[in-house]
Each structure stands twice: as C-alpha cells, then as structure tokens.
Scaffold this motif. Structure first.
Motif, PDB file in Angstrom:
ATOM      1  N   VAL A 254     -33.975 -12.206  22.865  1.00 29.72           N
ATOM      2  CA  VAL A 254     -34.668 -11.486  21.791  1.00 29.72           C
ATOM      3  C   VAL A 254     -35.391 -10.280  22.405  1.00 29.72           C
ATOM      4  N   PRO A 255     -35.584  -9.228  21.596  1.00 25.90           N
ATOM      5  CA  PRO A 255     -35.176  -9.128  20.200  1.00 25.90           C
ATOM      6  C   PRO A 255     -33.671  -8.944  20.037  1.00 25.90           C
ATOM      7  N   CYS A 256     -33.166  -9.469  18.948  1.00 28.26           N
ATOM      8  CA  CYS A 256     -31.753  -9.361  18.611  1.00 28.26           C
ATOM      9  C   CYS A 256     -31.677  -8.983  17.141  1.00 28.26           C
ATOM     10  N   PHE A 257     -30.674  -8.175  16.770  1.00 27.19           N
ATOM     11  CA  PHE A 257     -30.592  -7.780  15.365  1.00 27.19           C
ATOM     12  C   PHE A 257     -29.159  -7.509  14.942  1.00 27.19           C
ATOM     13  N   LEU A 258     -28.954  -7.614  13.643  1.00 26.74           N
ATOM     14  CA  LEU A 258     -27.680  -7.305  13.002  1.00 26.74           C
ATOM     15  C   LEU A 258     -27.888  -6.145  12.044  1.00 26.74           C
ATOM     16  N   ILE A 259     -26.909  -5.269  11.967  1.00 24.21           N
ATOM     17  CA  ILE A 259     -26.895  -4.184  10.985  1.00 24.21           C
ATOM     18  C   ILE A 259     -25.787  -4.525  10.001  1.00 24.21           C
ATOM     19  N   ASN A 260     -26.151  -5.016   8.827  1.00 25.85           N
ATOM     20  CA  ASN A 260     -25.191  -5.670   7.940  1.00 25.85           C
ATOM     21  C   ASN A 260     -24.498  -6.758   8.760  1.00 25.85           C
ATOM     22  N   GLU A 261     -23.203  -6.691   8.954  1.00 24.46           N
ATOM     23  CA  GLU A 261     -22.527  -7.700   9.780  1.00 24.46           C
ATOM     24  C   GLU A 261     -22.162  -7.169  11.155  1.00 24.46           C
ATOM     25  N   ASP A 262     -22.671  -6.004  11.521  1.00 25.32           N
ATOM     26  CA  ASP A 262     -22.380  -5.411  12.827  1.00 25.32           C
ATOM     27  C   ASP A 262     -23.380  -5.926  13.857  1.00 25.32           C
ATOM     28  N   GLY A 263     -22.869  -6.405  14.969  1.00 23.47           N
ATOM     29  CA  GLY A 263     -23.745  -6.913  16.013  1.00 23.47           C
ATOM     30  C   GLY A 263     -23.217  -8.233  16.550  1.00 23.47           C
ATOM     31  N   PRO A 264     -24.030  -8.906  17.358  1.00 25.17           N
ATOM     32  CA  PRO A 264     -25.457  -8.658  17.543  1.00 25.17           C
ATOM     33  C   PRO A 264     -25.760  -7.504  18.489  1.00 25.17           C
ATOM     34  N   HIS A 265     -26.900  -6.859  18.251  1.00 24.61           N
ATOM     35  CA  HIS A 265     -27.460  -5.847  19.143  1.00 24.61           C
ATOM     36  C   HIS A 265     -28.716  -6.437  19.771  1.00 24.61           C
ATOM     37  N   PHE A 266     -29.062  -5.945  20.964  1.00 20.88           N
ATOM     38  CA  PHE A 266     -30.199  -6.521  21.678  1.00 20.88           C
ATOM     39  C   PHE A 266     -31.149  -5.431  22.161  1.00 20.88           C
ATOM     40  N   GLY A 267     -32.409  -5.808  22.323  1.00 18.93           N
ATOM     41  CA  GLY A 267     -33.401  -4.930  22.924  1.00 18.93           C
ATOM     42  C   GLY A 267     -34.264  -4.198  21.915  1.00 18.93           C
ATOM     43  N   LYS A 268     -35.427  -3.759  22.377  1.00 21.06           N
ATOM     44  CA  LYS A 268     -36.329  -3.020  21.494  1.00 21.06           C
ATOM     45  C   LYS A 268     -35.752  -1.640  21.199  1.00 21.06           C
ATOM     46  N   LYS A 269     -36.094  -1.115  20.044  1.00 24.10           N
ATOM     47  CA  LYS A 269     -35.585   0.181  19.602  1.00 24.10           C
ATOM     48  C   LYS A 269     -36.687   0.926  18.849  1.00 24.10           C
ATOM     49  N   THR A 270     -36.685   2.248  18.986  1.00 25.38           N
ATOM     50  CA  THR A 270     -37.547   3.069  18.165  1.00 25.38           C
ATOM     51  C   THR A 270     -36.879   3.266  16.805  1.00 25.38           C
ATOM     52  N   ALA A 271     -37.610   3.846  15.873  1.00 28.52           N
ATOM     53  CA  ALA A 271     -37.029   4.116  14.557  1.00 28.52           C
ATOM     54  C   ALA A 271     -35.830   5.047  14.672  1.00 28.52           C
ATOM     55  N   ALA A 272     -35.920   6.064  15.534  1.00 29.37           N
ATOM     56  CA  ALA A 272     -34.820   7.019  15.710  1.00 29.37           C
ATOM     57  C   ALA A 272     -33.597   6.323  16.308  1.00 29.37           C
ATOM     58  N   GLN A 273     -33.797   5.485  17.325  1.00 26.53           N
ATOM     59  CA  GLN A 273     -32.678   4.778  17.938  1.00 26.53           C
ATOM     60  C   GLN A 273     -32.032   3.816  16.958  1.00 26.53           C
ATOM     61  N   LEU A 274     -32.840   3.167  16.152  1.00 24.99           N
ATOM     62  CA  LEU A 274     -32.304   2.237  15.168  1.00 24.99           C
ATOM     63  C   LEU A 274     -31.487   2.968  14.111  1.00 24.99           C
ATOM     64  N   LEU A 275     -31.965   4.114  13.674  1.00 25.49           N
ATOM     65  CA  LEU A 275     -31.215   4.895  12.684  1.00 25.49           C
ATOM     66  C   LEU A 275     -29.905   5.401  13.278  1.00 25.49           C
ATOM     67  N   ASP A 276     -29.911   5.775  14.555  1.00 27.26           N
ATOM     68  CA  ASP A 276     -28.674   6.179  15.233  1.00 27.26           C
ATOM     69  C   ASP A 276     -27.649   5.049  15.187  1.00 27.26           C
ATOM     70  N   LEU A 277     -28.086   3.833  15.478  1.00 27.45           N
ATOM     71  CA  LEU A 277     -27.180   2.687  15.464  1.00 27.45           C
ATOM     72  C   LEU A 277     -26.678   2.388  14.057  1.00 27.45           C
ATOM     73  N   MET A 278     -27.536   2.574  13.079  1.00 31.25           N
ATOM     74  CA  MET A 278     -27.122   2.358  11.696  1.00 31.25           C
ATOM     75  C   MET A 278     -26.037   3.362  11.299  1.00 31.25           C
ATOM     76  N   GLU A 279     -26.203   4.606  11.716  1.00 30.46           N
ATOM     77  CA  GLU A 279     -25.212   5.631  11.402  1.00 30.46           C
ATOM     78  C   GLU A 279     -23.901   5.346  12.101  1.00 30.46           C
ATOM     79  N   ALA A 280     -23.965   4.868  13.354  1.00 36.07           N
ATOM     80  CA  ALA A 280     -22.751   4.527  14.093  1.00 36.07           C
ATOM     81  C   ALA A 280     -22.026   3.343  13.457  1.00 36.07           C
ATOM     82  N   ALA A 281     -22.790   2.357  12.996  1.00 37.41           N
ATOM     83  CA  ALA A 281     -22.179   1.184  12.357  1.00 37.41           C
ATOM     84  C   ALA A 281     -21.541   1.554  11.025  1.00 37.41           C
ATOM     85  N   ARG A 282     -22.083   2.539  10.356  1.00 39.72           N
ATOM     86  CA  ARG A 282     -21.535   2.946   9.051  1.00 39.72           C
ATOM     87  C   ARG A 282     -20.200   3.643   9.217  1.00 39.72           C
ATOM     88  N   THR A 283     -20.000   4.330  10.314  1.00 40.87           N
ATOM     89  CA  THR A 283     -18.771   5.066  10.533  1.00 40.87           C
ATOM     90  C   THR A 283     -17.721   4.198  11.199  1.00 40.87           C
TER      91      THR A 283
END
Length: 232
Positions: free
Chosen positions: A203-232
């Motif tokens: 932990v920390p571990c997280f899922l973006i919808n069904e994408d993941g798991p992803h690990f590690g702490k993230k800033t808001a900007a880094q998290l939004l980057d990952l969300m955009e990557a998962a959407r594409t």
C-alpha cells in the motif's frame, strides 16, 4: 501536509491527571489539541456536509458511528445520517461513510474507520468538499474541469501507512472538483478479500476503473496523468 494544515493523525487518548474537567468534557474521543485543530478547519468550511453512514452489526460499525457523531458534535456544519439497511447495496463494503453536500454525493467515501494516518486525509476531504478547499495549480484545475468521462478510483490503504494519505488526499481533491470522478478508500485490513482479488502486494494501491493495480503515493497531477493514460 500536516505542516500546511496544522492537523495531525489521531493519537490514542491517554488520561492525564493534570487535565482539567473542562478539557475532558470538550470531546469524548479527541484530545484537546485535536479538537482545536478540527475547529480551525471547520470554521473555514463554506458549506454544510452530511455524513451518511452505511453500517452493519460489527464493532467497527459502532466505532465509525462514534467517530462521526463526535465530529458532528464539534460543529454545526456536519450532520450524521444512518442509512437504513434496506437502502444499502449488497456489494457495498461496510462499515462506510459517504460525504454529501446539499443532498448530493461529493464523490468521496471511506470504508472502515478513518483513524491513524487517514484521520488527516479524511478531515482534508471534508474541507475540500465543503470549500474553499486546497489550492490547485490553475492549469491542473482546468484539466480537471475538462475531464468528461466517469472515473471510479478505488484506493487500498493501511491506517499505519505514512505514504497513503498523500494519494488519498489527491484522489479526494479530484473527486470534489469534478462530479464524474468518485473515490472510495478501503482500510485493507478489514477486507482481506480485496487484497486477494486485486493482488495487492503493498500500500498504497489503487485502481482506475478496472485498470491496475497501481502502487505508490501520487500527487493530484500524477494521478490525473494516469487517469488520462488509462482512458486512452
């Protein structure tokens, strides 16, 4: 984050002989210094919030209810509502607290009891939901406001984890600024089936919808980057 907000993780209450009766009466669960910090945050909140509790017959549900009732006792900006059992979805992990503002969900929920290091992130989530909330870089804010697809963030934490609160706070900040984003946080120690289902190694571990798991702490900007990557 603690330095910026003045809020620190909840510590176990320890009786002190020299404590005055007035101080003991100020809160049944929180030490006087915690109460002062909470009241500072509550005084800044612009809107009232409703904390809806989804409970079962477990001791953890009783603990969650006590925590939320005590927060509400410290301010008139928080109301606690216990949701009837028949209104709770069978698949929803309980105990759970969901935050509403003006009768509408703000997109953040905690499954378990937000104590330990998650106490700070939970209080910050309330502050962000009620406004004015933590400041964001204007370019990041605009990217977030432009987000136009549903996104469900599921975050798995441990209350003793020192890295988890940064991720939780970032995810909750995104959710409170865009209704298409929702964030559910889980105390993984209460839900071992989630650890197995999503192969959570740390932990920390997280899922973006069904994408993941992803690990590690993230800033808001880094998290939004990952969300955009998962959407594409």
């Amino acid at each position: 984050m603690q330095k910026k907000t003045g809020i620190h993780p909840l510590r176990p209450a320890v009786a002190e002989p020299e404590e005055s009766a007035a101080e003991r009466a100020s809160s049944q669960l929180f030490q006087p210094e915690i109460v002062r910090q909470l009241q500072t945050v509550f005084a800044r909140m612009e809107r009232g919030l409703e904390l809806r509790l989804y409970l079962d017959d477990s001791a953890k549900s009783d603990e969650l209810a006590s925590y939320m009732d005590e927060l509400a006792r410290l301010t008139d900006k928080i109301q606690v509502v216990r949701v009837q059992a028949e209104e709770v979805a069978a698949e929803d992990k309980r105990p759970c607290v969901r935050v509403f503002c003006g009768g509408k969900p703000v997109g953040i929920a905690f499954h378990g009891v937000p104590g330990g290091h998650e106490f700070t992130s939970f209080v910050l989530g309330l502050y962000n939901a009620a406004g004015p909330g933590q400041a964001l870089d204007e370019s990041l804010r605009q990217r977030l406001l432009d987000w136009d697809t549903p996104c469900h963030l599921r975050i798995f934490v441990s209350l003793s984890c020192t890295l988890c609160p940064e991720l939780v706070t970032a995810a909750q900040r995104l959710a409170t600024l865009n209704p298409r984003i929702t964030t559910d946080v889980y105390d993984l120690n209460l839900y071992p089936s989630l650890r197995e289902a999503y192969q959570v190694m740390s932990v920390p571990c997280f899922l973006i919808n069904e994408d993941g798991p992803h690990f590690g702490k993230k800033t808001a900007a880094q998290l939004l980057d990952l969300m955009e990557a998962a959407r594409t």
